[in-house]
Design a protein around this motif. Structure first.
Motif, PDB file in Angstrom:
ATOM      1  N   PRO A 113       0.812  -1.225   0.000  1.00  0.00           N
ATOM      2  CA  PRO A 113       0.000   0.000   0.000  1.00  0.00           C
ATOM      3  C   PRO A 113       0.841   1.270   0.000  1.00  0.00           C
ATOM      4  CG  PRO A 113      -0.092  -1.106   2.134  1.00  0.00           C
ATOM      5  CD  PRO A 113       0.589  -2.039   1.204  1.00  0.00           C
ATOM      6  N   ASP A 114       2.065   1.205   0.508  1.00  0.00           N
ATOM      7  CA  ASP A 114       2.922   2.391   0.572  1.00  0.00           C
ATOM      8  C   ASP A 114       3.780   2.567  -0.667  1.00  0.00           C
ATOM      9  OD1 ASP A 114       4.338   0.063   1.188  1.00  0.00           O
ATOM     10  OD2 ASP A 114       5.896   1.203   2.239  1.00  0.00           O
ATOM     11  N   HIS A 115       3.741   1.591  -1.575  1.00  0.00           N
ATOM     12  CA  HIS A 115       4.603   1.676  -2.762  1.00  0.00           C
ATOM     13  C   HIS A 115       3.936   0.949  -3.929  1.00  0.00           C
ATOM     14  CE1 HIS A 115       8.201   0.856  -5.316  1.00  0.00           C
ATOM     15  NE2 HIS A 115       8.543   2.078  -4.892  1.00  0.00           N
ATOM     16  N   PRO A 116       2.855   1.509  -4.480  1.00  0.00           N
ATOM     17  CA  PRO A 116       2.144   0.823  -5.577  1.00  0.00           C
ATOM     18  C   PRO A 116       3.003   0.747  -6.834  1.00  0.00           C
ATOM     19  CG  PRO A 116       1.288   3.041  -5.243  1.00  0.00           C
ATOM     20  CD  PRO A 116       2.240   2.804  -4.121  1.00  0.00           C
ATOM     21  N   LEU A 117       2.899  -0.392  -7.527  1.00  0.00           N
ATOM     22  CA  LEU A 117       3.620  -0.613  -8.781  1.00  0.00           C
ATOM     23  C   LEU A 117       2.633  -0.684  -9.924  1.00  0.00           C
ATOM     24  CD1 LEU A 117       6.133  -3.390  -7.613  1.00  0.00           C
ATOM     25  CD2 LEU A 117       6.606  -0.945  -7.888  1.00  0.00           C
ATOM     26  N   SER A 118       3.132  -0.458 -11.121  1.00  0.00           N
ATOM     27  CA  SER A 118       2.268  -0.547 -12.296  1.00  0.00           C
ATOM     28  C   SER A 118       1.806  -1.984 -12.489  1.00  0.00           C
ATOM     29  CB  SER A 118       3.017  -0.061 -13.541  1.00  0.00           C
ATOM     30  OG  SER A 118       4.194  -0.826 -13.740  1.00  0.00           O
ATOM     31  N   PRO A 119       0.609  -2.188 -13.044  1.00  0.00           N
ATOM     32  CA  PRO A 119       0.067  -3.551 -13.228  1.00  0.00           C
ATOM     33  C   PRO A 119       1.032  -4.438 -14.011  1.00  0.00           C
ATOM     34  CG  PRO A 119      -1.635  -1.915 -13.642  1.00  0.00           C
ATOM     35  CD  PRO A 119      -0.356  -1.150 -13.486  1.00  0.00           C
ATOM     36  N   GLY A 120       1.198  -5.647 -13.524  1.00  0.00           N
ATOM     37  CA  GLY A 120       2.084  -6.604 -14.170  1.00  0.00           C
ATOM     38  C   GLY A 120       3.491  -6.600 -13.614  1.00  0.00           C
ATOM     39  N   HIS A 121       3.820  -5.629 -12.762  1.00  0.00           N
ATOM     40  CA  HIS A 121       5.168  -5.563 -12.201  1.00  0.00           C
ATOM     41  C   HIS A 121       5.200  -5.936 -10.716  1.00  0.00           C
ATOM     42  CE1 HIS A 121       5.631  -3.212 -15.901  1.00  0.00           C
ATOM     43  NE2 HIS A 121       6.933  -3.477 -15.811  1.00  0.00           N
ATOM     44  N   GLU A 122       4.055  -6.318 -10.155  1.00  0.00           N
ATOM     45  CA  GLU A 122       4.044  -6.748  -8.764  1.00  0.00           C
ATOM     46  C   GLU A 122       4.717  -8.111  -8.656  1.00  0.00           C
ATOM     47  OE1 GLU A 122       1.330  -6.259 -10.599  1.00  0.00           O
ATOM     48  OE2 GLU A 122      -0.050  -4.833  -9.651  1.00  0.00           O
ATOM     49  N   PRO A 123       5.532  -8.315  -7.627  1.00  0.00           N
ATOM     50  CA  PRO A 123       6.201  -9.615  -7.482  1.00  0.00           C
ATOM     51  C   PRO A 123       5.206 -10.713  -7.106  1.00  0.00           C
ATOM     52  CG  PRO A 123       6.660  -8.215  -5.590  1.00  0.00           C
ATOM     53  CD  PRO A 123       5.937  -7.354  -6.583  1.00  0.00           C
ATOM     54  N   PRO A 124       5.309 -11.901  -7.718  1.00  0.00           N
ATOM     55  CA  PRO A 124       4.445 -13.024  -7.333  1.00  0.00           C
ATOM     56  C   PRO A 124       5.036 -13.745  -6.120  1.00  0.00           C
ATOM     57  CG  PRO A 124       5.795 -13.657  -9.185  1.00  0.00           C
ATOM     58  CD  PRO A 124       6.148 -12.220  -8.887  1.00  0.00           C
ATOM     59  N   ALA A 125       4.190 -14.422  -5.369  1.00  0.00           N
ATOM     60  CA  ALA A 125       4.645 -15.182  -4.207  1.00  0.00           C
ATOM     61  C   ALA A 125       3.788 -16.426  -4.042  1.00  0.00           C
ATOM     62  CB  ALA A 125       4.596 -14.326  -2.945  1.00  0.00           C
ATOM     63  N   ASN A 126       4.415 -17.479  -3.509  1.00  0.00           N
ATOM     64  CA  ASN A 126       3.714 -18.719  -3.166  1.00  0.00           C
ATOM     65  C   ASN A 126       3.197 -18.608  -1.738  1.00  0.00           C
ATOM     66  OD1 ASN A 126       4.716 -21.263  -5.210  1.00  0.00           O
ATOM     67  ND2 ASN A 126       5.895 -19.373  -5.259  1.00  0.00           N
ATOM     68  N   PHE A 127       1.900 -18.838  -1.547  1.00  0.00           N
ATOM     69  CA  PHE A 127       1.292 -18.728  -0.221  1.00  0.00           C
ATOM     70  C   PHE A 127       1.123 -20.128   0.369  1.00  0.00           C
ATOM     71  CE2 PHE A 127       0.535 -14.662  -1.984  1.00  0.00           C
ATOM     72  CZ  PHE A 127       0.338 -13.781  -0.936  1.00  0.00           C
ATOM     73  N   ARG A 128       1.512 -20.267   1.632  1.00  0.00           N
ATOM     74  CA  ARG A 128       1.377 -21.524   2.361  1.00  0.00           C
ATOM     75  C   ARG A 128       0.745 -21.247   3.721  1.00  0.00           C
ATOM     76  NH1 ARG A 128       2.443 -22.683  -1.954  1.00  0.00           N
ATOM     77  NH2 ARG A 128       4.126 -23.971  -2.810  1.00  0.00           N
ATOM     78  N   TRP A 129      -0.185 -22.129   4.134  1.00  0.00           N
ATOM     79  CA  TRP A 129      -0.772 -22.047   5.468  1.00  0.00           C
ATOM     80  C   TRP A 129      -0.075 -23.086   6.339  1.00  0.00           C
ATOM     81  CZ3 TRP A 129      -3.029 -20.620   1.078  1.00  0.00           C
ATOM     82  CH2 TRP A 129      -3.798 -19.447   1.090  1.00  0.00           C
ATOM     83  N   VAL A 130       0.515 -22.640   7.445  1.00  0.00           N
ATOM     84  CA  VAL A 130       1.352 -23.518   8.256  1.00  0.00           C
ATOM     85  C   VAL A 130       1.015 -23.350   9.734  1.00  0.00           C
ATOM     86  CG1 VAL A 130       3.246 -23.411   6.586  1.00  0.00           C
ATOM     87  CG2 VAL A 130       3.212 -21.812   8.508  1.00  0.00           C
ATOM     88  N   SER A 131       1.506 -24.304  10.530  1.00  0.00           N
ATOM     89  CA  SER A 131       1.408 -24.183  11.988  1.00  0.00           C
ATOM     90  C   SER A 131       2.658 -23.483  12.501  1.00  0.00           C
ATOM     91  CB  SER A 131       1.284 -25.574  12.620  1.00  0.00           C
ATOM     92  OG  SER A 131       2.454 -26.339  12.359  1.00  0.00           O
ATOM     93  N   PRO A 132       2.606 -22.897  13.720  1.00  0.00           N
ATOM     94  CA  PRO A 132       3.794 -22.202  14.245  1.00  0.00           C
ATOM     95  C   PRO A 132       5.017 -23.102  14.384  1.00  0.00           C
ATOM     96  CG  PRO A 132       1.835 -21.561  15.467  1.00  0.00           C
ATOM     97  CD  PRO A 132       1.423 -22.687  14.572  1.00  0.00           C
ATOM     98  N   SER A 133       4.811 -24.419  14.491  1.00  0.00           N
ATOM     99  CA  SER A 133       5.940 -25.346  14.652  1.00  0.00           C
ATOM    100  C   SER A 133       6.610 -25.707  13.326  1.00  0.00           C
ATOM    101  CB  SER A 133       5.449 -26.634  15.334  1.00  0.00           C
ATOM    102  OG  SER A 133       4.362 -27.196  14.603  1.00  0.00           O
ATOM    103  N   TYR A 134       6.181 -25.105  12.232  1.00  0.00           N
ATOM    104  CA  TYR A 134       6.648 -25.488  10.892  1.00  0.00           C
ATOM    105  C   TYR A 134       8.152 -25.317  10.749  1.00  0.00           C
ATOM    106  CZ  TYR A 134       7.075 -25.351   5.767  1.00  0.00           C
ATOM    107  OH  TYR A 134       7.447 -25.575   4.474  1.00  0.00           O
ATOM    108  N   ILE A 135       8.672 -24.129  11.072  1.00  0.00           N
ATOM    109  CA  ILE A 135      10.103 -23.900  10.822  1.00  0.00           C
ATOM    110  C   ILE A 135      10.966 -24.674  11.818  1.00  0.00           C
ATOM    111  CG2 ILE A 135       9.619 -21.653   9.795  1.00  0.00           C
ATOM    112  CD1 ILE A 135      10.812 -20.363  12.305  1.00  0.00           C
ATOM    113  N   ASP A 136      10.450 -24.958  13.023  1.00  0.00           N
ATOM    114  CA  ASP A 136      11.227 -25.751  13.973  1.00  0.00           C
ATOM    115  C   ASP A 136      11.292 -27.207  13.543  1.00  0.00           C
ATOM    116  OD1 ASP A 136      11.682 -23.546  15.609  1.00  0.00           O
ATOM    117  OD2 ASP A 136       9.814 -23.850  16.711  1.00  0.00           O
TER     118      ASP A 136
END
Length: 818
Positions: free
Chosen positions: A535-558
């Motif tokens: 919201p503080d740094h809008p980019l032109s359409p098509g230039h936003e970085p894509p990301a993979n979303f994962r739903w995890v439990s807090p113990s995931y990284i441990d």
């Protein structure tokens, strides 16, 4: 015909007099022809054979693309865009939209199993021009909510669940925990090929055949024009319409729609033949394997040609007698060529028998993700190719000896007291050296390509992963029962309660150190990709970085031991703040370059403002070949239907029965389709790379051994022809070291010539296989130097024994024989 049969009988008698040579030649040809036939059978079944639908050449895959998006690849399809194509296109006779996935199926109170299936628009089978064997296809009314409780079964599912009962039409199965009425059964020969939704890399998930089909109840008005790319589409071209015409028309329709709807991104349409979509990811690997095995067969033919040249020298006096008695040159050539035809016919027949075993071994060793693997078999076309290869090999290794028989001078051959003098001419030596240089060149190409793939595979296995898969068990659980569905009140709370109970109960198993949950199976490739905006740094359409979303439990990284780089981990207290998330270091660099992202917010296209509470290392949890922008959301923010539990134990892999019992104690109607160690899952993810590396390595070793035998055979034969020369040299005072050096220098000329030619050819071949390499340059110095070193050492070893034999010649014995 009488003459031909006479020559045939004579050739068989001659070959029976040399059983060692005959058996060696037949086995060599059988292994080579069998390997070529086996690999060609795979290439034909996967790449060349049309799909088993009427007019398969007119079936095309429709994919949307965002060409302005960095790293753009073919996407899935948006429903609103699809229906716009369907109503506006004139080049496509019809189009269908569908999704693939796994379905929980049971016949009663037993635990459900997960089988592959599809949700399809009612016209799916009419586009494929396929009719059910029993019952009917779906009706248009069945593509609406509340009327979509029907299923169509494959022939195999009909046999498994109803034992092939024709009265199965109208009966019910529990699919996803709800009764579904069977309205149709597909023909036995129907098999829709597996399609990987993501095109950037081969699928690492287990490939299940599509056995159950449900109607797709879709409301296009509920889709967003710049999102909801979750479907696949197939079209059937009208007669005499090309793919280029269809793509041009669809892109025109698409651009008009985007302008009219003010879509903020540019989206184009890619049209590909369905067979290319199905098999395109493995085509280069299969063609490479076929080229490699053909090169090995060529090297074998060169060796046999050298052996046949040696036998032709021994038979010069016989040929001279036949010529003196009136045999024509054509008769002499045909008689000599008949030996090779007999050998090739015997080797080809045995090779065909071996090819059936070779295909079975190939299918057993091939990764499960290889498309159309169930269709691979030795076809009549493969048998014709085997016959053609047999004839070609006869010509390849038999033409030179046959031509030599035409040039035999009867008077010279009969007067010569030593046939070696006739044979050891400059022309004969040059021919043998050229043959050796040719097989060395082929060997260099195979060794370098194999070395590059081994180097690539080694980098893939030894790179830093930033997660620990050891002593971790993966258990996938699918919550497809009605109480977990979106149509039920508090279904999200029911899924969250199941996850809470499972984490708790699995954590109490003996030896368990920690338990975590993630929404996506590790090492299954990229999924759930959304664009990220700030919201503080809008980019032109098509230039936003894509990301993979994962739903995890807090113990995931441990549990996976992923390092925390900054900020904090997710905590149980975050249940009051479900928008708190973790991000990977690469996502931090892409979204907030040069900034500290902790405490900052972003939009992930889910109508939620997420807040970053921690940054973790770039764990290669999607694919060992690449990192990705990863967003880790606490699972209670949106409890998922498909849960993947990761169980770390001090005792290694836990007993499968104890895991199943703990999960089924919570709900006996949930399905557990995957239960294995995480190490096994990681190994499965590189199965394709391991398979191609293993096969090419075996072909490279075979080529190296054949080249060694070729160099040895030519040198040994040359030394046997030069016995008198070496005896005279020793009598005149030449030392053993000088003679060995002479023979070794003679061996070096064809070997070095072959290396130079092979390096030039390897440069071209390496550029062709560049896309198969991981972080390995086509001019990798280690792979090239090791490959050449192996070849030179093998050639030196092959030359030492003939050189020692030349140095140990007894001059008195040789001169006495002369």
């Amino acid at each position: 015909m009488q003459t031909i049969f006479q020559d045939l009988r004579f050739s068989i008698r001659q070959l029976r007099k040399s059983p060692g040579f005959s058996l060696t030649a037949i086995l060599t040809l059988a292994l080579g022809i069998g390997a070529v036939t086996s690999v060609f059978s795979v290439v034909n079944s996967v790449l060349l054979k049309p799909l088993a639908f009427p007019n398969p050449g007119r079936l095309v895959m429709l994919r949307e693309m965002e060409p302005d998006l960095a790293g753009s690849e073919a996407l899935l399809d948006n429903p609103r865009h699809f229906y716009n194509w369907k109503t506006s296109s004139k080049t496509l006779a019809d189009e269908t939209i569908f999704q693939t996935g796994g379905y929980s199926v049971s016949t009663g109170t037993d635990h459900p199993e997960i089988i592959g299936g599809m949700v399809i628009s009612p016209n799916f089978f009419s586009v494929l021009e396929v009719q059910p064997m029993l019952g009917r296809s779906f009706l248009p009314i069945e593509a609406t909510k509340g009327h979509d409780d029907e299923v169509i079964l494959s022939w195999s599912a009909w046999q498994r669940y109803f034992q092939g009962d024709p009265k199965a039409i109208g009966r019910t199965l529990r699919v996803g925990g709800t009764p579904q009425t069977v309205v149709g059964v597909l023909p036995k020969e129907f098999s829709f090929p597996h399609i990987n939704p993501m095109t950037s890399a081969p699928s690492h998930s287990a490939v299940r055949p599509y056995e159950i089909f449900e109607p797709l109840a879709l409301n296009p008005a509920g889709s967003r024009d710049s999102g909801d790319f979750n479907y696949l589409a197939i079209g059937r071209l009208r007669p005499n319409v090309s793919i280029e015409q269809a793509q041009s028309e669809l892109n025109t329709i698409q651009q008009a729609f985007i302008l009219a709807k003010h879509v903020p991104v540019r989206i184009t349409v890619a049209v590909l033949p369905l067979i290319v979509e199905v098999a395109g990811q493995v085509s280069k690997t299969l063609w490479l394997l076929l080229a490699a095995v053909a090169a090995v067969l060529l090297i074998a033919c060169v060796n046999l040609a050298n052996l046949q040249l040696a036998r032709a020298v021994a038979r010069e006096r016989e040929i001279a007698v036949r010529a003196a008695l009136g045999a024509s040159r054509e008769q002499l050539m045909w008689s000599t060529l008949m030996d090779n035809i007999v050998l090739s016919a015997a080797g080809g027949a045995l090779g065909i028998l071996l090819s059936f075993t070779g295909v079975r071994l190939f299918v057993a060793a091939a990764p499960s993700g290889m498309p159309r693997l169930n269709e691979v078999h030795v076809s009549w076309l493969a048998l014709l190719v085997a016959a053609g290869v047999s004839v070609l090999t006869a010509l390849l290794f038999g033409s030179l000896p046959a031509l030599r028989s035409m040039r035999v001078a009867p008077q010279t051959a009969l007067q010569a007291t030593n046939s070696g003098r006739v044979a050891n001419t400059r022309e004969g030596q040059r021919t043998r050296n050229l043959l050796v240089a040719g097989e060395v060149a082929c060997t260099v190409v195979l060794l370098i390509v194999t070395g590059l793939l081994i180097r690539s595979f080694s980098r893939l296995l030894t790179q830093q992963r930033d997660f620990d898969a050891g002593h971790v068990t993966l258990a996938q659980v699918n919550l497809y029962s009605p109480q977990y569905g979106e149509t039920q009140d508090k279904s999200g709370a029911a899924r969250a309660h199941f996850i809470d109970r499972a984490l708790e109960d699995l954590g109490r198993l003996p030896g368990v150190q920690s338990v975590a949950m993630t929404s996506e199976t590790p090492m299954a490739g990229p999924t759930w990709i959304n664009l990220v905006t700030r919201p503080d740094h809008p980019l032109s359409p098509g230039h936003e970085p894509p990301a993979n979303f994962r739903w995890v439990s807090p113990s995931y990284i441990d549990t996976l031991r992923i390092p925390l780089l900054s900020g904090r981990n997710l905590q149980a207290s975050d249940k009051d703040h479900p928008a708190n998330v973790l991000i990977s270091a690469q996502a931090a660099r892409s979204i907030w370059p040069g900034e500290d992202p902790v405490g900052k917010t972003f939009d992930g296209g889910m109508d939620v403002k997420f807040t970053v509470v921690g940054v973790i290392a770039d764990a290669r949890i999607n694919d060992l070949k690449s990192t990705a922008n990863m967003i880790y959301i606490p699972y209670w923010q949106q409890p998922w239907y498909r849960e993947n539990f990761l169980i770390r134990s001090s005792q290694g892999a836990l007993p499968a029965d104890s895991i199943r019992r703990a999960i089924w104690n919570i709900d006996p109607q949930v399905a557990i389709p995957v239960l294995k160690s995480l190490d096994e899952q990681v190994n499965d993810s590189v199965a394709t790379d391991r398979f191609q590396t293993m096969l090419l390595s075996s072909f490279g070793v075979a080529a190296l051994l054949l080249a060694l035998l070729g160099v040895y055979g030519v040198l040994a034969y040359s030394v046997s022809l030069r016995q008198q020369e070496f005896g005279i040299r020793i009598a005149l005072g030449s030392g053993k070291a000088a003679l060995m050096k002479l023979v070794m220098r003679q061996a070096s000329y064809p070997v070095l010539g072959g290396v130079v030619i092979g390096l030039a050819l390897a440069f071209v071949a390496a550029r062709w296989v560049r896309s198969l390499l991981y972080e390995t340059q086509t001019a990798d110095p280690l792979a090239i130097s090791v490959s050449l070193g192996l070849l030179i050492v093998a050639a030196a070893l092959a030359a030492i024994l003939p050189a020692r034999r030349a140095a140990s010649v007894d001059p008195m014995q040789v001169l006495r024989n002369e």
